[in-house]
Design a protein around this motif. Sequence first.
Motif, short mmCIF file in Angstrom:
data_model
loop_
_atom_site.label_atom_id
_atom_site.label_comp_id
_atom_site.label_asym_id
_atom_site.label_seq_id
_atom_site.Cartn_x
_atom_site.Cartn_y
_atom_site.Cartn_z
N ILE A 58 0.84 -1.21 0.00
CA ILE A 58 0.00 0.00 0.00
C ILE A 58 0.87 1.26 0.00
O ILE A 58 0.67 2.17 -0.80
CB ILE A 58 -0.96 0.00 1.21
N ALA A 59 1.85 1.33 0.90
CA ALA A 59 2.66 2.53 1.05
C ALA A 59 3.69 2.70 -0.05
O ALA A 59 3.97 3.83 -0.48
CB ALA A 59 3.36 2.51 2.41
N ARG A 60 4.29 1.62 -0.50
CA ARG A 60 5.34 1.65 -1.53
C ARG A 60 6.34 2.77 -1.26
O ARG A 60 6.46 3.73 -2.04
CB ARG A 60 4.74 1.82 -2.93
N PRO A 61 7.07 2.70 -0.15
CA PRO A 61 8.00 3.77 0.17
C PRO A 61 9.00 4.00 -0.96
O PRO A 61 9.40 3.06 -1.63
CB PRO A 61 8.69 3.29 1.45
N ASP A 62 9.38 5.27 -1.19
CA ASP A 62 10.27 5.58 -2.30
C ASP A 62 11.74 5.40 -1.95
O ASP A 62 12.61 5.63 -2.77
CB ASP A 62 10.01 6.99 -2.84
N THR A 63 12.02 4.98 -0.73
CA THR A 63 13.38 4.61 -0.33
C THR A 63 13.31 3.20 0.24
O THR A 63 12.26 2.79 0.75
CB THR A 63 13.94 5.57 0.73
N PRO A 64 14.39 2.44 0.17
CA PRO A 64 14.37 1.07 0.70
C PRO A 64 14.26 1.07 2.22
O PRO A 64 15.24 1.23 2.92
CB PRO A 64 15.69 0.47 0.24
N ARG A 65 13.06 0.93 2.70
CA ARG A 65 12.82 0.92 4.15
C ARG A 65 11.51 0.21 4.44
O ARG A 65 10.64 0.09 3.58
CB ARG A 65 12.76 2.34 4.70
N TYR A 66 11.41 -0.23 5.67
CA TYR A 66 10.14 -0.78 6.12
C TYR A 66 9.22 0.36 6.54
O TYR A 66 9.67 1.46 6.86
CB TYR A 66 10.34 -1.77 7.27
N ILE A 67 7.94 0.10 6.54
CA ILE A 67 6.96 1.13 6.86
C ILE A 67 6.84 1.32 8.36
O ILE A 67 7.29 0.48 9.14
CB ILE A 67 5.58 0.75 6.27
N ARG A 105 5.71 -2.59 -7.53
CA ARG A 105 6.84 -3.18 -6.82
C ARG A 105 6.94 -2.49 -5.46
O ARG A 105 6.71 -1.30 -5.34
CB ARG A 105 8.16 -2.99 -7.58
N ALA A 106 7.32 -3.27 -4.45
CA ALA A 106 7.50 -2.72 -3.11
C ALA A 106 8.75 -3.35 -2.49
O ALA A 106 9.12 -4.48 -2.80
CB ALA A 106 6.28 -2.97 -2.24
#
Length: 196
Positions: A58-67, A105-106
């Motif tokens: 859902i969030a698909r962060p734009d940096t490699p990180r967990y939500i 992709r996430a």
Amino acid sequence: MTIPWPDLPTAVADEIIGVLDKGVDQDWSRQAGDTAWTAWQLLDHITLAVTGYAGLLIARPDTPRYIALRTGNDRNASIPERFESIKIASTLLSHTLRVTGPEVRAYHSWGTSDAAGFSAMGAVEMLVHAHDLTRTLNLDWTPPDDLAAQVVERLFPNAPTDQPAGLALLWGCGRIALPGHAQFPRERWQWYGEVR
């Protein structure tokens, strides 16, 4: 028979809850298998992981990180209430998969993945940790081949193909050795989440 990826998390949750319910009256404060968690803490871990996979899609962060989403159970929740949390988490993941396009992709530390990959990851969390728990509860159970086969194919491309899928999944997650295939050290196994 292949289960549609959006249906897999709830199918797996139904399977494991049905099995684990047979040990509902046992002592869940014991260490779960070879993990660092007690049995009830491992149930909470399953809920957090499966909910987190939905959150990443859902969030698909734009940096490699967990939500930042964190979920868990009341420390005083009963074991059936913890089962309910797993059912909720698996349903949330299933609904998220249904509305996630194939191009999405996430991030995951073991490979940026698509919806099918996150479905498979959720299934791994539930199936393998249910196996850890059934060992602790002295319940005779192995992940069913019909639920494990596509997960193994998607996440464990080097898994043995001469063994039943449920056993290949346990091997891929460092739980068992198989004939001709040594057991992975617990701290060295991982799946391959990248889209192939």
